[in-house]
Design a protein around this motif. Structure first.
Motif, PDB file in Angstrom:
ATOM      1  N   ARG A 255      -9.403  23.066 -12.166  1.00 33.33           N
ATOM      2  CA  ARG A 255     -10.206  23.106 -13.401  1.00 33.33           C
ATOM      3  C   ARG A 255      -9.529  23.947 -14.475  1.00 33.33           C
ATOM      4  NH1 ARG A 255     -16.676  23.424 -11.890  1.00 33.33           N
ATOM      5  NH2 ARG A 255     -16.767  21.415 -10.798  1.00 33.33           N
ATOM      6  N   GLN A 256      -8.979  25.088 -14.067  1.00 31.42           N
ATOM      7  CA  GLN A 256      -8.286  25.931 -15.048  1.00 31.42           C
ATOM      8  C   GLN A 256      -7.084  25.195 -15.636  1.00 31.42           C
ATOM      9  OE1 GLN A 256      -9.486  26.862 -12.069  1.00 31.42           O
ATOM     10  NE2 GLN A 256      -9.640  29.095 -11.877  1.00 31.42           N
ATOM     11  N   LEU A 257      -6.368  24.454 -14.796  1.00 34.48           N
ATOM     12  CA  LEU A 257      -5.198  23.727 -15.274  1.00 34.48           C
ATOM     13  C   LEU A 257      -5.594  22.567 -16.182  1.00 34.48           C
ATOM     14  CD1 LEU A 257      -3.007  23.732 -12.034  1.00 34.48           C
ATOM     15  CD2 LEU A 257      -2.682  25.108 -14.094  1.00 34.48           C
ATOM     16  N   GLU A 258      -6.707  21.925 -15.866  1.00 36.76           N
ATOM     17  CA  GLU A 258      -7.198  20.856 -16.741  1.00 36.76           C
ATOM     18  C   GLU A 258      -7.491  21.397 -18.137  1.00 36.76           C
ATOM     19  OE1 GLU A 258     -10.568  19.292 -14.728  1.00 36.76           O
ATOM     20  OE2 GLU A 258      -9.397  18.041 -13.346  1.00 36.76           O
ATOM     21  N   LYS A 259      -8.107  22.568 -18.194  1.00 34.24           N
ATOM     22  CA  LYS A 259      -8.383  23.182 -19.491  1.00 34.24           C
ATOM     23  C   LYS A 259      -7.084  23.566 -20.194  1.00 34.24           C
ATOM     24  CE  LYS A 259     -12.876  25.101 -18.149  1.00 34.24           C
ATOM     25  NZ  LYS A 259     -13.661  26.351 -17.908  1.00 34.24           N
ATOM     26  N   ARG A 260      -6.121  24.045 -19.402  1.00 35.89           N
ATOM     27  CA  ARG A 260      -4.851  24.493 -19.995  1.00 35.89           C
ATOM     28  C   ARG A 260      -4.095  23.349 -20.652  1.00 35.89           C
ATOM     29  NH1 ARG A 260      -1.059  24.914 -22.198  1.00 35.89           N
ATOM     30  NH2 ARG A 260       0.730  26.331 -22.038  1.00 35.89           N
ATOM     31  N   ILE A 261      -4.133  22.153 -20.073  1.00 37.10           N
ATOM     32  CA  ILE A 261      -3.351  21.035 -20.624  1.00 37.10           C
ATOM     33  C   ILE A 261      -4.164  20.145 -21.548  1.00 37.10           C
ATOM     34  CG2 ILE A 261      -1.851  21.015 -18.591  1.00 37.10           C
ATOM     35  CD1 ILE A 261      -3.293  18.419 -17.733  1.00 37.10           C
ATOM     36  N   ALA A 262      -5.415  20.548 -21.815  1.00 38.21           N
ATOM     37  CA  ALA A 262      -6.290  19.694 -22.627  1.00 38.21           C
ATOM     38  C   ALA A 262      -5.681  19.386 -23.993  1.00 38.21           C
ATOM     39  CB  ALA A 262      -7.654  20.360 -22.791  1.00 38.21           C
ATOM     40  N   GLY A 263      -4.933  20.310 -24.558  1.00 38.23           N
ATOM     41  CA  GLY A 263      -4.331  20.078 -25.868  1.00 38.23           C
ATOM     42  C   GLY A 263      -2.877  19.678 -25.808  1.00 38.23           C
ATOM     43  N   SER A 264      -2.389  19.329 -24.634  1.00 38.14           N
ATOM     44  CA  SER A 264      -0.981  18.965 -24.477  1.00 38.14           C
ATOM     45  C   SER A 264      -0.840  17.445 -24.393  1.00 38.14           C
ATOM     46  CB  SER A 264      -0.399  19.605 -23.204  1.00 38.14           C
ATOM     47  OG  SER A 264      -0.481  21.013 -23.274  1.00 38.14           O
ATOM     48  N   PRO A 265      -0.357  16.803 -25.419  1.00 40.86           N
ATOM     49  CA  PRO A 265      -0.273  15.335 -25.412  1.00 40.86           C
ATOM     50  C   PRO A 265       0.733  14.782 -24.417  1.00 40.86           C
ATOM     51  CG  PRO A 265       0.864  16.239 -27.319  1.00 40.86           C
ATOM     52  CD  PRO A 265       0.153  17.374 -26.673  1.00 40.86           C
ATOM     53  N   HIS A 266       1.691  15.609 -23.992  1.00 43.20           N
ATOM     54  CA  HIS A 266       2.767  15.100 -23.152  1.00 43.20           C
ATOM     55  C   HIS A 266       2.666  15.574 -21.693  1.00 43.20           C
ATOM     56  CE1 HIS A 266       4.232  13.838 -26.935  1.00 43.20           C
ATOM     57  NE2 HIS A 266       4.718  15.012 -27.305  1.00 43.20           N
ATOM     58  N   ILE A 267       1.490  16.089 -21.308  1.00 40.89           N
ATOM     59  CA  ILE A 267       1.270  16.506 -19.922  1.00 40.89           C
ATOM     60  C   ILE A 267      -0.064  15.932 -19.455  1.00 40.89           C
ATOM     61  CG2 ILE A 267       0.974  18.445 -18.331  1.00 40.89           C
ATOM     62  CD1 ILE A 267       2.615  20.158 -20.230  1.00 40.89           C
ATOM     63  N   ARG A 268      -0.040  15.277 -18.296  1.00 41.06           N
ATOM     64  CA  ARG A 268      -1.265  14.725 -17.730  1.00 41.06           C
ATOM     65  C   ARG A 268      -1.356  15.053 -16.250  1.00 41.06           C
ATOM     66  NH1 ARG A 268      -3.411   8.893 -19.322  1.00 41.06           N
ATOM     67  NH2 ARG A 268      -5.060   9.809 -18.037  1.00 41.06           N
ATOM     68  N   MET A 269      -2.590  15.206 -15.783  1.00 39.94           N
ATOM     69  CA  MET A 269      -2.841  15.552 -14.389  1.00 39.94           C
ATOM     70  C   MET A 269      -3.457  14.363 -13.663  1.00 39.94           C
ATOM     71  SD  MET A 269      -5.249  18.637 -12.926  1.00 39.94           S
ATOM     72  CE  MET A 269      -4.443  19.825 -14.004  1.00 39.94           C
ATOM     73  N   TYR A 270      -2.975  14.148 -12.429  1.00 40.48           N
ATOM     74  CA  TYR A 270      -3.482  13.058 -11.592  1.00 40.48           C
ATOM     75  C   TYR A 270      -3.867  13.619 -10.230  1.00 40.48           C
ATOM     76  CZ  TYR A 270      -1.129  10.170 -15.093  1.00 40.48           C
ATOM     77  OH  TYR A 270      -0.708   9.605 -16.273  1.00 40.48           O
ATOM     78  N   ARG A 271      -4.803  12.940  -9.583  1.00 42.93           N
ATOM     79  CA  ARG A 271      -5.223  13.357  -8.247  1.00 42.93           C
ATOM     80  C   ARG A 271      -4.099  13.098  -7.237  1.00 42.93           C
ATOM     81  NH1 ARG A 271     -10.232  14.950  -7.594  1.00 42.93           N
ATOM     82  NH2 ARG A 271     -11.812  14.515  -9.186  1.00 42.93           N
ATOM     83  N   PRO A 272      -4.170  13.757  -6.081  1.00 47.30           N
ATOM     84  CA  PRO A 272      -3.134  13.549  -5.057  1.00 47.30           C
ATOM     85  C   PRO A 272      -3.008  12.081  -4.657  1.00 47.30           C
ATOM     86  CG  PRO A 272      -4.512  15.419  -4.483  1.00 47.30           C
ATOM     87  CD  PRO A 272      -5.167  14.762  -5.660  1.00 47.30           C
ATOM     88  N   VAL A 273      -1.797  11.692  -4.324  1.00 46.41           N
ATOM     89  CA  VAL A 273      -1.506  10.338  -3.848  1.00 46.41           C
ATOM     90  C   VAL A 273      -1.183  10.452  -2.360  1.00 46.41           C
ATOM     91  CG1 VAL A 273       0.006   8.333  -4.062  1.00 46.41           C
ATOM     92  CG2 VAL A 273      -0.636   9.649  -6.107  1.00 46.41           C
ATOM     93  N   TYR A 274      -2.072   9.934  -1.524  1.00 44.10           N
ATOM     94  CA  TYR A 274      -1.895  10.078  -0.078  1.00 44.10           C
ATOM     95  C   TYR A 274      -1.125   8.921   0.543  1.00 44.10           C
ATOM     96  CZ  TYR A 274      -5.328  13.819  -0.580  1.00 44.10           C
ATOM     97  OH  TYR A 274      -5.980  14.965  -0.965  1.00 44.10           O
TER      98      TYR A 274
END
Length: 394
Positions: A255-274
């Motif tokens: 959650r903290q990382l999601e907030k941190r990258i909220a204003g970063s157009p060139h960084i996106r977060m994805y869930r784990p790929v199993y």
């Protein structure tokens, strides 16, 4: 050979230790051996594996700060299971209760402490880094090394998962009997899985052109991984370079990382790929792996990236530094975002054709998990046969 691993780090939700042990279980079965994992769980149950081996879950309380993991407490149930299973080798890797539970067991099997991590490097070094130098932190936590020494005296051998941990523990005065570098299932990961259409799609999601640079940040969202520093580095490099990053993982700091990258157009977060084939395709389709943890004990993710043909951007401390061949990697001062940004720029300033060729060559030489298990079985057999636990480097 029957090995029983009493493992507090084996989690139902995954993680590096579980990935390692699940694969080790399969390889050992193929070699005619057996691996049984005793792990803390919600309830007492036995999970048989179709390809050999099993997991025995022992009802245990959860860790209050990370509900993905649980902790052993009582000694008697573990000793009873070990007596019943009568293993040839007993392993554990937790320095807390399991270190003493296994140390106190009086069975016939050699007892191995197999280190997968370094608690001093992962926690105090990070907690106190803003106002104490590493040497002072090491001195202040000398009590922890002495604590380890007391339960290690009850074991037949102290083994680490690679040279980074061996060097750290040896520097503190502990005797490391064997360094057994890990390996990966190379058949899954290959530069041949690169998918240019997938790469273009990912760059588009990062609002970057096709000639942009696609970094991969892969791993759990935990403070020791230093994702905020990695994000700072990518954003800094992005001020004069078309570079972005996809982050794949989850954890206590998601959650903290999601907030941190909220204003970063060139960084996106994805869930784990199993699904391993899907993850292998994603990895091979990126342009480099970037890593932030200076306390990484080994860095299987780095080995998987190399097997996928990816170059590395890694700190100059920890497990990934041991894998960072200058032909395929740029390193930076650990914990330094500006230095990491400079490493990103240096990597993408290289000749792409030469870097790609070096990556393919490195991919063909990656150590496999079969290599690792073969070396480990050979070492354990020497202990069973009565050989002294002398220094062994695979």
């Amino acid at each position: 050979m029957r090995i029983v691993d009493v493992n507090e780090f084996y989690s139902p939700t995954g993680g590096g230790v579980r990935t390692y042990l699940d694969r080790k279980m399969t390889i050992m079965a193929e070699m005619g051996h057996e691996l049984i994992v005793i792990a803390p769980g919600r309830e007492n149950r036995v999970e048989e594996r179709l390809d050999g081996g099993k997991v025995i879950w022992v009802r245990s309380p959860p860790l209050v700060f990370d509900f993905n993991y649980r902790m052993f407490f009582f000694e008697a149930p573990i000793h009873a299971l070990l007596d019943e299973l009568d293993p040839d080798i007993v392993e554990t890797s937790s320095p807390w209760r399991p270190g003493w539970i296994i140390g106190n067991w009086q069975g016939r099997a050699p007892k191995i402490f197999f280190a997968h991590n370094d608690n001093v490097g992962a926690y105090p070094m990070r907690w106190f880094e803003s106002f104490a130098c590493p040497g002072d932190v090491e001195s202040a936590f000398g009590w922890y090394t002495r604590y380890m020494g007391r339960f290690l005296a009850k074991f037949d051998a102290f083994v680490t998962n690679g040279p980074a941990l061996a060097k750290r523990h040896a520097a503190r005065g502990l005797t490391v009997h064997a360094s057994m570098p890990l390996g990966i299932q190379r058949g899954f990961f290959s530069p041949d899985h690169r998918d240019e259409a997938l790469r273009r799609s990912l760059l588009e999601q990062l609002d970057l052109p096709e000639h942009g640079h696609l970094l991969l940040g892969l791993g759990r969202h935990h403070p020791e991984k230093r994702w905020p520093m990695v994000i700072d580095a990518v954003e800094t490099a992005g001020q004069d370079l078309p570079v972005g990053m996809i982050m794949i993982g989850q954890g206590v700091h998601s959650r903290q990382l999601e907030k941190r990258i909220a204003g970063s157009p060139h960084i996106r977060m994805y869930r784990p790929v199993y699904e391993r084939p899907r993850l292998a395709r994603i990895m091979a389709s990126c342009d480099a792996l970037i890593h932030g943890s200076d306390a990484e004990p080994f860095g299987l993710v780095g080995l998987e990236a190399i097997a996928s043909g990816l170059p590395l951007v890694a700190p100059d401390e920890g497990g990934l530094f041991e894998l960072a061949d200058p032909h395929i990697a740029e390193t930076y001062r650990a914990r330094d975002a500006r230095s990491a940004a400079a490493a990103i720029r240096r990597l993408f300033a290289r000749d792409p054709a030469i870097l790609k060729a070096a990556g393919r060559h490195a991919a063909s030489k990656v150590r496999t998990d079969v290599d690792h298990v073969e070396d480990l079985i050979a070492y354990y057999q020497s202990l069973i046969d009565g050989a002294p636990a002398s220094i062994w480097v695979a």
